[in-house]
Design a protein around this motif. Structure first.
Motif, PDB file in Angstrom:
ATOM      1  N   ASN A 181      64.416   9.331  16.793  1.00 56.68           N
ATOM      2  CA  ASN A 181      65.084   8.879  15.575  1.00 56.68           C
ATOM      3  C   ASN A 181      65.617  10.038  14.731  1.00 56.68           C
ATOM      4  O   ASN A 181      66.025   9.828  13.594  1.00 56.68           O
ATOM      5  CB  ASN A 181      64.118   8.033  14.737  1.00 56.68           C
ATOM      6  CG  ASN A 181      63.954   6.634  15.291  1.00 56.68           C
ATOM      7  OD1 ASN A 181      64.863   5.825  15.169  1.00 56.68           O
ATOM      8  ND2 ASN A 181      62.822   6.369  15.935  1.00 56.68           N
ATOM      9  N   ASN A 182      65.569  11.235  15.307  1.00 51.65           N
ATOM     10  CA  ASN A 182      66.091  12.409  14.602  1.00 51.65           C
ATOM     11  C   ASN A 182      65.398  12.628  13.252  1.00 51.65           C
ATOM     12  O   ASN A 182      66.027  12.981  12.258  1.00 51.65           O
ATOM     13  CB  ASN A 182      67.609  12.285  14.419  1.00 51.65           C
ATOM     14  CG  ASN A 182      68.230  13.635  14.099  1.00 51.65           C
ATOM     15  OD1 ASN A 182      67.701  14.675  14.506  1.00 51.65           O
ATOM     16  ND2 ASN A 182      69.320  13.621  13.353  1.00 51.65           N
ATOM     17  N   ILE A 183      64.092  12.401  13.229  1.00 53.35           N
ATOM     18  CA  ILE A 183      63.292  12.671  12.028  1.00 53.35           C
ATOM     19  C   ILE A 183      62.618  14.019  12.210  1.00 53.35           C
ATOM     20  O   ILE A 183      62.066  14.310  13.273  1.00 53.35           O
ATOM     21  CB  ILE A 183      62.264  11.543  11.791  1.00 53.35           C
ATOM     22  CG1 ILE A 183      63.044  10.292  11.397  1.00 53.35           C
ATOM     23  CG2 ILE A 183      61.269  11.923  10.710  1.00 53.35           C
ATOM     24  CD1 ILE A 183      62.173   9.114  11.118  1.00 53.35           C
ATOM     25  N   LYS A 184      62.650  14.825  11.159  1.00 52.52           N
ATOM     26  CA  LYS A 184      62.257  16.222  11.291  1.00 52.52           C
ATOM     27  C   LYS A 184      60.912  16.570  10.666  1.00 52.52           C
ATOM     28  O   LYS A 184      60.465  17.705  10.748  1.00 52.52           O
ATOM     29  CB  LYS A 184      63.339  17.112  10.636  1.00 52.52           C
ATOM     30  CG  LYS A 184      64.722  16.964  11.257  1.00 52.52           C
ATOM     31  CD  LYS A 184      64.733  17.473  12.680  1.00 52.52           C
ATOM     32  CE  LYS A 184      66.098  17.356  13.347  1.00 52.52           C
ATOM     33  NZ  LYS A 184      67.224  17.850  12.588  1.00 52.52           N
ATOM     34  N   HIS A 215      52.554   4.451  13.721  1.00 52.46           N
ATOM     35  CA  HIS A 215      51.532   4.674  14.760  1.00 52.46           C
ATOM     36  C   HIS A 215      51.953   3.877  15.993  1.00 52.46           C
ATOM     37  O   HIS A 215      52.558   2.821  15.856  1.00 52.46           O
ATOM     38  CB  HIS A 215      50.183   4.158  14.224  1.00 52.46           C
ATOM     39  CG  HIS A 215      48.979   4.608  15.012  1.00 52.46           C
ATOM     40  ND1 HIS A 215      48.655   4.085  16.221  1.00 52.46           N
ATOM     41  CD2 HIS A 215      48.016   5.527  14.719  1.00 52.46           C
ATOM     42  CE1 HIS A 215      47.530   4.665  16.668  1.00 52.46           C
ATOM     43  NE2 HIS A 215      47.131   5.553  15.773  1.00 52.46           N
ATOM     44  N   TYR A 216      51.630   4.380  17.166  1.00 53.18           N
ATOM     45  CA  TYR A 216      52.046   3.617  18.359  1.00 53.18           C
ATOM     46  C   TYR A 216      51.280   2.304  18.473  1.00 53.18           C
ATOM     47  O   TYR A 216      51.740   1.369  19.103  1.00 53.18           O
ATOM     48  CB  TYR A 216      51.923   4.458  19.636  1.00 53.18           C
ATOM     49  CG  TYR A 216      50.519   4.867  20.008  1.00 53.18           C
ATOM     50  CD1 TYR A 216      49.965   6.045  19.504  1.00 53.18           C
ATOM     51  CD2 TYR A 216      49.756   4.093  20.854  1.00 53.18           C
ATOM     52  CE1 TYR A 216      48.682   6.430  19.833  1.00 53.18           C
ATOM     53  CE2 TYR A 216      48.461   4.470  21.184  1.00 53.18           C
ATOM     54  CZ  TYR A 216      47.936   5.630  20.668  1.00 53.18           C
ATOM     55  OH  TYR A 216      46.661   5.997  20.986  1.00 53.18           O
ATOM     56  N   ASN A 250      54.426  -0.201  13.544  1.00 49.64           N
ATOM     57  CA  ASN A 250      54.540   0.231  14.938  1.00 49.64           C
ATOM     58  C   ASN A 250      55.944   0.794  15.163  1.00 49.64           C
ATOM     59  O   ASN A 250      56.784   0.773  14.262  1.00 49.64           O
ATOM     60  CB  ASN A 250      54.180  -0.909  15.903  1.00 49.64           C
ATOM     61  CG  ASN A 250      55.166  -2.054  15.827  1.00 49.64           C
ATOM     62  OD1 ASN A 250      56.340  -1.862  15.483  1.00 49.64           O
ATOM     63  ND2 ASN A 250      54.698  -3.254  16.137  1.00 49.64           N
ATOM     64  N   PHE A 251      56.199   1.294  16.354  1.00 49.46           N
ATOM     65  CA  PHE A 251      57.454   2.028  16.569  1.00 49.46           C
ATOM     66  C   PHE A 251      58.676   1.126  16.485  1.00 49.46           C
ATOM     67  O   PHE A 251      59.735   1.548  16.021  1.00 49.46           O
ATOM     68  CB  PHE A 251      57.402   2.758  17.911  1.00 49.46           C
ATOM     69  CG  PHE A 251      56.425   3.905  17.925  1.00 49.46           C
ATOM     70  CD1 PHE A 251      55.901   4.415  16.735  1.00 49.46           C
ATOM     71  CD2 PHE A 251      56.017   4.487  19.112  1.00 49.46           C
ATOM     72  CE1 PHE A 251      55.000   5.480  16.740  1.00 49.46           C
ATOM     73  CE2 PHE A 251      55.129   5.546  19.127  1.00 49.46           C
ATOM     74  CZ  PHE A 251      54.620   6.039  17.946  1.00 49.46           C
ATOM     75  N   LYS A 252      58.528  -0.102  16.899  1.00 54.79           N
ATOM     76  CA  LYS A 252      59.674  -1.017  16.831  1.00 54.79           C
ATOM     77  C   LYS A 252      60.039  -1.268  15.365  1.00 54.79           C
ATOM     78  O   LYS A 252      61.214  -1.211  14.971  1.00 54.79           O
ATOM     79  CB  LYS A 252      59.292  -2.330  17.523  1.00 54.79           C
ATOM     80  CG  LYS A 252      60.480  -3.201  17.833  1.00 54.79           C
ATOM     81  CD  LYS A 252      60.037  -4.473  18.568  1.00 54.79           C
ATOM     82  CE  LYS A 252      61.079  -5.564  18.325  1.00 54.79           C
ATOM     83  NZ  LYS A 252      60.559  -6.884  18.679  1.00 54.79           N
ATOM     84  N   GLU A 253      59.017  -1.523  14.557  1.00 54.52           N
ATOM     85  CA  GLU A 253      59.255  -1.734  13.121  1.00 54.52           C
ATOM     86  C   GLU A 253      59.812  -0.470  12.469  1.00 54.52           C
ATOM     87  O   GLU A 253      60.674  -0.514  11.604  1.00 54.52           O
ATOM     88  CB  GLU A 253      57.941  -2.139  12.429  1.00 54.52           C
ATOM     89  CG  GLU A 253      57.408  -3.491  12.871  1.00 54.52           C
ATOM     90  CD  GLU A 253      55.917  -3.685  12.596  1.00 54.52           C
ATOM     91  OE1 GLU A 253      55.470  -4.849  12.579  1.00 54.52           O
ATOM     92  OE2 GLU A 253      55.177  -2.675  12.420  1.00 54.52           O
ATOM     93  N   SER A 254      59.279   0.651  12.906  1.00 60.20           N
ATOM     94  CA  SER A 254      59.692   1.934  12.348  1.00 60.20           C
ATOM     95  C   SER A 254      61.159   2.229  12.688  1.00 60.20           C
ATOM     96  O   SER A 254      61.941   2.654  11.829  1.00 60.20           O
ATOM     97  CB  SER A 254      58.762   3.026  12.876  1.00 60.20           C
ATOM     98  OG  SER A 254      59.121   4.290  12.392  1.00 60.20           O
ATOM     99  N   ILE A 289      64.029   2.807   9.834  1.00 55.99           N
ATOM    100  CA  ILE A 289      64.798   4.062   9.730  1.00 55.99           C
ATOM    101  C   ILE A 289      66.295   3.754   9.648  1.00 55.99           C
ATOM    102  O   ILE A 289      67.010   4.283   8.787  1.00 55.99           O
ATOM    103  CB  ILE A 289      64.468   4.971  10.942  1.00 55.99           C
ATOM    104  CG1 ILE A 289      63.021   5.452  10.853  1.00 55.99           C
ATOM    105  CG2 ILE A 289      65.432   6.154  11.000  1.00 55.99           C
ATOM    106  CD1 ILE A 289      62.459   6.009  12.156  1.00 55.99           C
ATOM    107  N   ASN A 290      66.747   2.877  10.512  1.00 52.20           N
ATOM    108  CA  ASN A 290      68.175   2.526  10.473  1.00 52.20           C
ATOM    109  C   ASN A 290      68.563   1.885   9.143  1.00 52.20           C
ATOM    110  O   ASN A 290      69.605   2.195   8.564  1.00 52.20           O
ATOM    111  CB  ASN A 290      68.512   1.568  11.618  1.00 52.20           C
ATOM    112  CG  ASN A 290      68.433   2.279  12.960  1.00 52.20           C
ATOM    113  OD1 ASN A 290      68.624   3.501  13.028  1.00 52.20           O
ATOM    114  ND2 ASN A 290      68.119   1.535  14.014  1.00 52.20           N
TER     115      ASN A 290
END
Lengths: 338, 338, 338, 338
Positions: free
Chosen positions: A120-123, A300-301, A315-319, A323-324
């Motif tokens: 997701n290009n988060i730094k 968290h995964y 979770n990653f799907k929600e995350s 982000i978008n």
């Protein structure tokens, strides 16, 4: 009153300025940060800048009516931007996302989350290795060893680390492995910790106290700034109220108010504010459109298996979706000129 | 438990259903609204729907574990939409703006504001003619005469009126001149007023109490609903906390929480929540993206001259901009599917 | 500014005083209570009493810097005493106990409690016949019929009645059967109810709002006073805070503060404040020693069977002990000269 | 569950007990205080004491349903008494007064206050040498040197010292000069400080956090106890609420509640709670009658000249009177058997 001195001010010039200011009934504190030298004057009277401004050694002089001084926007009108290197900047037109678990738990967890952030290009990755817990019998984090493991993977991936420091004695051992020190809500008025963080040349994010006022948060930042460190962020994370349907009450008002009162970047933490996983995105987006320079939230995964705060972790799907949506919301805000 | 009865249920059928439910240890309240007939059952035990559901006269039966019943989304899963006529609808995918002054002051003021609303295609005007004031010596509003003048111009312009009702004896005199009755924050638990508004066939907007909980707001709505009126809106307007940098603390968390708990439309009032004119837009936009079905805010052609609340009231230029930004923000939210 | 007029002031004199005061930039409200006539002046400027004080028709003139006026102790320095007849007085050196059930339930209950009060020489019985309840499905009290039954027994026993009035339309039907009207915490800012109670010639006890400030309570009293009724009491009953180990947080500070700010008697309600039966006595005694003019608390012959508030209601044995301890504590306070 | 081990328990016995308890699904923490050895078991299930109680090495076994354990009164039913030597005891029937200035300022001030305390037979003096201040530019106390001067005079006079410790690094330098370490309201959840105070063999007074709950205060005490120090006191000092007429809201309810929940002595601080000098005595007496084991309040020979907190500090005449009244009130409470 803030007097910014020239870099090459002589001791004699400085003494003369101080004498003159004290003669005008100001109590003067000399502040030498990693970037500049200031004289901060606290006094009841007003001052005619011309009475001092012409003196040798003075770069600039500002009247600041707030009780906090160096963090006030009445003095530094342009917002502060913090440069973490590698093109990673916080504040002044940038929108920063920091994400990660409540606690650093295992290599497997670290690897999975770093992978999620990179996709997701988060730094910047958040995570706790020292955990403040109400009960002494609860899990208190994996400590410096956990941090070192995390650092190894983060460095490889070009990801910066933000992590909570709970006491003075942890500052030095953490130093090589963090990019941003986080001061938690229970330590916002731990003044000794703030003083010591003023001496460190890494940025500091200060969370608002559990029932801290906006002004107290600014004073806490003033502690760190006046002790030497100008690279600060403020963080709204919800306050304690009588309402019981959410964990804390996110004070959305505080976001535009802090942005107006201070030149420092303002980050919001929706996870701790509402404490309910499925509602974190709504609150996060509200903070973005209201003017936050960044969002820090928990991911968290497998939130169900997290050692702490699972009920507020995405979770990653929600995350991915959040982000978008945050980025689209920030773009809309920019189009408003806000 | 909510049992919705058939419109043609006979007295005998109803009695049999009540007996059976009471035998199952439910305390039954019969509720006849302007739209349907229900039996609301309060009890500690759980119920097997099959034990009652087959009885004659029953349209539908729902278990509702919340203590409030008829306003719960556990029963009515689809959001409620309120139709004001003339294509003006609130809730369920609509985004509604209500704007206008704190107090109705003069014909000149009414005309100017209606003109402002029409230019922006806004269909509902707010304004107070009965003003709750802490001090008995403050301006208490222009009363029914002010309302009648307002009504004359609003009707001509096709604008609907929302205005606060402070006591039972005002309901009837206001009836011909308002489209929505507003219950203010000081009257959220004025149960007699709520009971009487249940008998009126006009929609009601209920503001959250000054220090009311989310659940108390839902209970207050339950009062009106169970007294007969299903056409209700809930309004978040900020709560009282220790923080002094803003008038109240807007509880942004409450917006997604209320939307999840209840099927009723949720409106937000940023003006009273923050109380600072230049920050009203940030908070308004936050409420829109967080899920509000509408925004009610204060506008005036000259806030500096307003008889009350001038410090939190937008002028027309500010209002124009906010309206555009709210609509763009709502469009973005819709694109998220929220 | 408060101008007390002579009883025989003429209209012309009054007009002249008003003109003069308005010329001095005061907004004047004429207040005619059941006892006196006042002109209440609200204005920003200060006033030299000599500029008005000599005018005909003026009994007395007082500068009052508080925003509330007639209830302020800056004007009426001596505390107010309320005389209920039969030697029963409240305030100014008297210590008053009011006790009884949350709700009036039955003749048996009334008789038992009256007997308990008589044995302890208590002259005022509390009890609710109209009960404000969060949920519309809860027991709402036995209404006027319950009150009439209660009245019959109380009158025989020489016991005075205090009971909550929830709405304007109940004032008149209750009138013949109560000695003190009680305004509950949810109605403290029901300004129409306050206005109407100003017209009644029976004393009123006003409870502090659920999250009401000390100043708001004084303003609410100002409403009743300025509408005509000087016989008022203020009641501290706990405020809403974040703390969950007790029902409300009794604001013990408010007792000396209210006593200083106002000339009205201050009553404390420990039952609703803490909400835990076994701790009611500690809190009650604290209020007595801190300066309360009276205590109102809940008692019942069998708290376990009470229809409401049983968890905070004392049985007669506990009540007997508390009464003795309160009286001893009051005696000690008097010996301190407080 | 708390298992108190025998002093002469062997390693092998201890291991066997731990194994057995873990097999019963308890998470066991071994706690070795300066007085005893315990195994603290946290688990969801209930336990039949007979399943463990017979094992060798066990002195006693207690089920404790609270989440805090060692500070709970469910385990140690008798109140704890702290012995400071020289016949000075706190708790369990003793009434302790601690008085003195906000900040230690000068020898003259120290001498005057010690003289005042001696005249009143008060044995413990409060005073700050490290002052937590919102603003970094405020006076932060006279530090260790101030403490040493104070100690010299206090020792001569037989007066014990209580003073605030703000950080871990101050514990050791303060050690020789204090009799009680005080943890301030901003440090109640400074868990590292609490851990370190557990290792010290001097008593600790823990103030409730600025917006701390009763339970959080008990957890903070549990930190110190489980880290080794059993000699603890709890201090109610007012909480942050919306009310602005006093500095904080003293939670009088907390006094009986803490006394019931914990075996530790409960001290009250009326000075910080109300923050208004003339009302400190009313609140102090309320705390005494409500069950406090002691009162800590601010006194100064000239409050008007105090460097901090002058507005809430009593002069010696006021202090003399308060001391007498507190002792009389405590005697009355004892006569009630409370």
């Amino acid at each position: 009153m803030i007097i910014q001195l020239k870099e090459d001010v002589t001791s004699k010039e400085k003494e003369q300025i101080i004498s003159k200011a004290e003669a005008l009934s100001f109590h003067i504190t000399e502040v030498k940060t990693q970037e500049h030298i200031y004289l901060v004057g606290v006094g009841k009277g007003d001052i005619d800048p011309r009475s001092l401004g012409h003196m040798k050694g003075i770069q600039d002089l500002h009247r600041v009516s707030d009780d906090y001084k160096l963090v006030s926007r009445k003095w530094r009108i342009n917002p502060t931007q913090i440069d973490l290197g590698n093109q990673i900047k916080i504040g002044e037109g940038e929108f920063t996302i920091m994400s990660g678990p409540c606690s650093i738990e295992s290599e497997e967890q670290i690897v999975a989350i770093i992978d999620h952030l990179k996709q997701n290009n988060i730094k910047i990755m958040r995570g706790g290795v020292f955990k403040p817990r109400s009960s002494p019998y609860s899990f208190r984090g994996n400590g410096i060893d956990g941090l070192k493991t995390w650092y190894k993977y983060a460095k490889e991936a070009g990801i910066k680390i933000i992590s909570e420091v709970m006491q003075v004695s942890q500052i030095e051992p953490m130093y090589d492995y963090v990019d941003i020190y986080q001061v938690g809500a229970r330590n916002t008025q731990n003044f000794n910790l703030l003083d010591e963080l003023g001496k460190v040349d890494k940025p500091v994010l200060i969370k608002r106290g559990i029932s801290g006022t906006v002004d107290e948060l600014l004073y806490s930042a003033e502690y760190v700034f006046s002790a030497g460190n100008e690279r600060l962020m403020l963080c709204e994370r919800g306050i304690r109220t009588y309402e019981r349907s959410s964990r804390n009450t996110l004070d959305i008002n505080a976001i535009p108010i802090l942005k107006e009162k201070s030149h420092l970047p303002v980050i919001a933490d929706p996870s701790h504010a509402i404490g309910i996983r499925r509602h974190v995105p709504s609150v996060a987006l509200a903070c973005v459109i209201a003017g936050a320079d960044g969002i820090i939230y928990e991911s968290h995964y497998s939130p169900e298996e997290a050692l702490s705060d699972g009920q507020q972790t995405l979770n990653f799907k929600e995350s991915n979706q959040l982000i978008n949506q945050m980025r689209a919301t920030f773009d809309l805000r920019k189009s408003f000129g806000n």
